[in-house]
Design an enzyme around this catalytic site. Structure first.
Site, PDB file in Angstrom:
ATOM      1  N   ASP A   1       0.950  -1.065   0.077  1.00 20.05           N
ATOM      2  CA  ASP A   1      -0.058  -0.073   0.043  1.00 20.05           C
ATOM      3  C   ASP A   1       0.843   1.348  -0.244  1.00 20.05           C
ATOM      4  O   ASP A   1       0.468   2.324   0.738  1.00 20.05           O
ATOM      5  CB  ASP A   1      -1.002   0.064   1.163  1.00 20.05           C
ATOM      6  CG  ASP A   1      -1.944  -1.268   1.383  1.00 20.05           C
ATOM      7  OD1 ASP A   1      -2.280  -1.750   0.098  1.00 20.05           O
ATOM      8  OD2 ASP A   1      -2.091  -1.585   2.198  1.00 20.05           O
TER       9      ASP A   1
ATOM     10  N   HIS B   1      -4.924  -1.452  -5.472  1.00 19.74           N
ATOM     11  CA  HIS B   1      -3.996  -0.425  -5.727  1.00 19.74           C
ATOM     12  C   HIS B   1      -5.168   0.594  -6.314  1.00 19.74           C
ATOM     13  O   HIS B   1      -6.086   0.486  -7.254  1.00 19.74           O
ATOM     14  CB  HIS B   1      -3.306  -0.646  -7.288  1.00 19.74           C
ATOM     15  CG  HIS B   1      -2.477  -1.746  -7.013  1.00 19.74           C
ATOM     16  ND1 HIS B   1      -1.247  -1.968  -7.801  1.00 19.74           N
ATOM     17  CD2 HIS B   1      -1.943  -2.470  -5.752  1.00 19.74           C
ATOM     18  CE1 HIS B   1      -0.446  -3.155  -7.290  1.00 19.74           C
ATOM     19  NE2 HIS B   1      -0.938  -3.251  -5.963  1.00 19.74           N
TER      20      HIS B   1
HETATM   21  P1  GDP Z   1      -0.756   0.228  -3.604  1.00 22.31           P
HETATM   22  O1  GDP Z   1      -1.296  -0.856  -3.133  1.00 22.31           O
HETATM   23  O2  GDP Z   1       0.614   0.375  -3.213  1.00 22.31           O
HETATM   24  O3  GDP Z   1      -1.147   1.024  -5.027  1.00 22.31           O
HETATM   25  O4  GDP Z   1      -1.342   1.683  -2.496  1.00 22.31           O
HETATM   26  P2  GDP Z   1      -3.029   1.570  -2.144  1.00 22.31           P
HETATM   27  O5  GDP Z   1      -3.697   2.088  -3.192  1.00 22.31           O
HETATM   28  O6  GDP Z   1      -3.171   0.497  -1.410  1.00 22.31           O
HETATM   29  O7  GDP Z   1      -2.768   2.559  -0.836  1.00 22.31           O
HETATM   30  C1  GDP Z   1      -2.115   3.878  -1.250  1.00 22.31           C
HETATM   31  C2  GDP Z   1      -3.220   5.107  -0.928  1.00 22.31           C
HETATM   32  O8  GDP Z   1      -2.506   6.347  -0.679  1.00 22.31           O
HETATM   33  C3  GDP Z   1      -4.479   5.155  -1.917  1.00 22.31           C
HETATM   34  O9  GDP Z   1      -5.532   5.580  -1.104  1.00 22.31           O
HETATM   35  C4  GDP Z   1      -3.669   6.271  -2.666  1.00 22.31           C
HETATM   36  O10 GDP Z   1      -4.743   7.193  -3.232  1.00 22.31           O
HETATM   37  C5  GDP Z   1      -2.913   7.295  -1.773  1.00 22.31           C
HETATM   38  N1  GDP Z   1      -1.621   7.854  -2.027  1.00 22.31           N
HETATM   39  C6  GDP Z   1      -1.015   7.572  -2.927  1.00 22.31           C
HETATM   40  N2  GDP Z   1       0.042   8.402  -3.208  1.00 22.31           N
HETATM   41  C7  GDP Z   1      -0.620   9.351  -2.040  1.00 22.31           C
HETATM   42  C8  GDP Z   1       0.375  10.570  -1.763  1.00 22.31           C
HETATM   43  O11 GDP Z   1       1.228  11.055  -2.284  1.00 22.31           O
HETATM   44  N3  GDP Z   1      -0.286  11.411  -0.813  1.00 22.31           N
HETATM   45  C9  GDP Z   1      -1.584  10.908  -0.268  1.00 22.31           C
HETATM   46  N4  GDP Z   1      -2.139  11.905   0.425  1.00 22.31           N
HETATM   47  N5  GDP Z   1      -1.937   9.774  -0.534  1.00 22.31           N
HETATM   48  C10 GDP Z   1      -1.598   9.098  -1.628  1.00 22.31           C
HETATM   49  P1  IMO Z   2      -0.891  -4.062  -2.329  1.00 28.72           P
HETATM   50  O1  IMO Z   2      -0.248  -4.637  -3.696  1.00 28.72           O
HETATM   51  C1  IMO Z   2      -1.008  -4.838   2.030  1.00 28.72           C
HETATM   52  C2  IMO Z   2      -0.745  -8.959   3.404  1.00 28.72           C
HETATM   53  C3  IMO Z   2      -2.148  -9.502   4.076  1.00 28.72           C
HETATM   54  C4  IMO Z   2      -1.630 -10.408   5.162  1.00 28.72           C
HETATM   55  C5  IMO Z   2      -0.378 -10.899   4.407  1.00 28.72           C
HETATM   56  C6  IMO Z   2      -1.100 -12.271   3.600  1.00 28.72           C
HETATM   57  O2  IMO Z   2      -1.967  -3.344  -2.245  1.00 28.72           O
HETATM   58  O3  IMO Z   2       0.297  -3.394  -1.722  1.00 28.72           O
HETATM   59  P2  IMO Z   2      -2.596 -13.009   1.641  1.00 28.72           P
HETATM   60  O4  IMO Z   2      -4.155 -12.689   1.287  1.00 28.72           O
HETATM   61  O5  IMO Z   2      -1.828 -12.424   0.560  1.00 28.72           O
HETATM   62  O6  IMO Z   2      -2.279 -14.448   1.834  1.00 28.72           O
HETATM   63  O7  IMO Z   2      -2.274 -12.281   2.970  1.00 28.72           O
HETATM   64  O8  IMO Z   2      -0.193 -10.265   3.415  1.00 28.72           O
HETATM   65  N1  IMO Z   2      -0.880  -8.398   2.083  1.00 28.72           N
HETATM   66  C7  IMO Z   2      -0.800  -7.077   1.811  1.00 28.72           C
HETATM   67  N2  IMO Z   2      -1.003  -5.910   2.667  1.00 28.72           N
HETATM   68  N3  IMO Z   2      -1.024  -4.506   0.778  1.00 28.72           N
HETATM   69  C8  IMO Z   2      -1.195  -5.714  -0.202  1.00 28.72           C
HETATM   70  O9  IMO Z   2      -1.304  -5.385  -1.594  1.00 28.72           O
HETATM   71  C9  IMO Z   2      -1.058  -7.008   0.273  1.00 28.72           C
HETATM   72  N4  IMO Z   2      -1.138  -8.175  -0.223  1.00 28.72           N
HETATM   73  C10 IMO Z   2      -1.246  -8.853   1.072  1.00 28.72           C
HETATM   74  O10 IMO Z   2      -2.751  -8.086   4.669  1.00 28.72           O
HETATM   75  O11 IMO Z   2      -1.232  -9.511   6.127  1.00 28.72           O
HETATM   76 MG    MG Z   3      -2.615  -1.646  -1.845  1.00 24.03          MG
END
Ligand code: GDP
Ligand code: IMO
Ligand code: MG
EC number: 6.3.4.4
Length: 438
Positions: free
Chosen positions: A26, A54
């Protein structure tokens, strides 16, 4: 087999650009994938499944639109970019169609530009049931998985009993292997409610709907590279969740590190160009497992609220803490980032001071590497460097020079500690809220 669309132009140079999550997930990979995909012909996923979440905030026909990608590559937001789900990904077909339908409802036409490798393994609903049962069995030491069936599907793959996409097109073999797989789960977990024959029939229908998306994955990616298409590999999950190098067993079940790019796509190391590590300006983690810099105080709560730290896939609150450069140094070693994207720097606005982990000690002795043994990790005393914070809102900054001096100092400190260039800085969720330092 489906055919790859023609590229708009050809500048790929035979090498893929890779972006990978550098912490516990994330970090904001989706946003960078979206930003980079405006210059790409193909955006490929190589590992994980719909455990990923994402988020992209982009303007579609002048309307601010939020997209949540799970299994599909985020590059699809660029209408000229093809999406490719590589052999190392595990595919839950009902979720694939659900996600595709949602995207199309939001105005994204994916016709003829979304492809799946015929070698990718399938995740079935029974894998998801088993995921839940395994967690219950683990009780107090559960992993906190996303319950998307990822671990059980990779277990089927590793035990050589899994079903792959190409098996969908041999209905008899598919049915007999499927029955055996389900029987095996019943033996292990006791009988649970599951309509085996109904599922076999459902997958017969899915096979036809899926047909236009299926490609020989190895040919697809090598054709893309050799014909100079610009290929972006969008990592899922993150280094600290890697099956080998993460905080095992509190990890996911695939190779989420650089190695997974080669094994998940069938490309050699010399087909990899830039490797961009995506890291938050602090640390978060969803699910269980060690987290040395975790904050359970007001600052942790502040990061959670200001950073909107709630999971995209499961809605769970993310645990938050200070930036951990000991962990990041380990991440840099394994993935060899050529540059970094520091994200969510804006979330640190108006904090008086910022702490950054720069060392771990056990019994007064500094550890020289990131420990494999979680018992050791649980004992570490974190050594922090304290840096001054900054006042005001940085979310409108478009260049590095517009950031307050102490904010630039924070970035410079990270850069010099890790000896990797911070090329991108995120100052907000939207596509435009990204500073690029050439
Ligand atoms: P990913 O799994 O790595 O793609 O990340 P996620 O989408 O799960 O979580 C990142 C969160 O942070 C999302 O809600 C994005 O919209 C938000 N986000 C990404 N970059 C930024 C940033 O630079 N600032 C802020 N405030 N939010 C961001
Ligand atoms: P993105 O791509 C954050 C974590 C789960 C759990 C562990 C195992 O959005 O960054 P699983 O269901 O894969 O067997 O879970 O891994 N986990 C993530 N945490 N971001 C992710 O993906 C994750 N994908 C798996 O929360 O702790
Ligand atoms: Mg994510």
């Amino acid at each position: 087999m489906a055919a790859m669309p023609k590229p708009a132009d050809s500048k790929g140079g035979g090498k893929a650009t890779v972006l990978l999550g550098a912490q516990w997930g994330d970090e904001g990979k989706g946003k960078l994938a979206d930003v980079l995909s405006t210059q790409m012909d193909v955006c490929a996923r190589c590992a994980g499944g719909n455990n990923a979440g994402h988020t992209i905030v982009a303007n579609v026909n002048g309307v601010k639109t939020k997209f949540d990608f799970h299994l599909l590559p985020s590059g699809l937001v660029n209408p000229r970019c093809a999406g490719f789900i590589g052999s190392g990904v595990v595919v839950h077909v009902p979720s694939f169609f659900e996600e595709l339908d949602k995207l199309e409802k939001k105005g994204l036409n994916c016709d003829g530009r979304l492809f799946i490798s015929d070698r990718a393994h399938l995740v079935f609903d029974f894998h998801q049931v088993v995921d839940g049962l395994k967690e219950v069995e683990l009780g107090g030491s559960s992993i906190g998985t996303t319950k998307k069936g990822i671990g059980p599907a990779y277990s089927s793959k590793a035990s050589r009993s899994g079903l792959r996409v190409h098996h969908l097109y041999d209905p008899e073999l598919f049915a007999s292997k499927f029955r055996k797989l389900v029987e095996g789960r019943f033996k292990r977990y006791g009988h649970f409610e599951y309509d085996t024959e109904g599922e076999i029939a459902r997958y017969k229908a899915f096979a036809e709907r899926l047909r236009p998306h299926i490609v020989d994955g190895v040919t697809f990616i090598h054709t893309a590279l050799s014909s100079n298409r610009r290929v972006l590999v969008e990592g899922a999950n993150a280094l600290m969740l890697d099956i080998d190098f993460g905080t095992y067993p509190f990890v996911t079940s695939s190779s989420t590190s650089i190695g997974g790019v080669c094994t998940g796509l069938g490309i050699p190391p010399n087909a990899i160009g830039d490797v961009i590590g995506v890291m938050k300006a602090y640390t978060t983690r969803v699910g269980m497992g060690p987290f040395p810099t975790e904050l359970t105080d007001d600052i942790g709560h502040h990061l959670q609220e200001v950073g909107a730290e709630y999971g995209v896939t499961t809605g769970r609150r993310r645990r938050c803490g200070w930036l951990d450069l000991v962990m990041m140094r380990y991440s840099c070693l394994i993935n060899g980032y050529t540059s970094l994207n520091l994200t969510k720097l804006d979330v640190l606005d108006n904090l008086k001071e910022l702490k950054v982990a720069v060392g771990y000690t056990v019994d007064g002795k500094e550890l020289t590497s990131f420990p494999a043994d979680l018992e050791v990790l649980a004992k570490v005393e974190v050594q922090y460097k304290t840096l001054p914070g900054w006042e005001g809102d940085i979310s409108k900054a478009t260049t590095f020079d517009e950031l307050p001096q102490t904010c630039r100092d924070y970035v410079d400190f990270i850069e010099s500690f890790l000896s990797v260039k911070i090329e991108w800085i995120g100052v907000g969720p939207a596509r435009e809220s990204m500073i690029h330092r050439a």
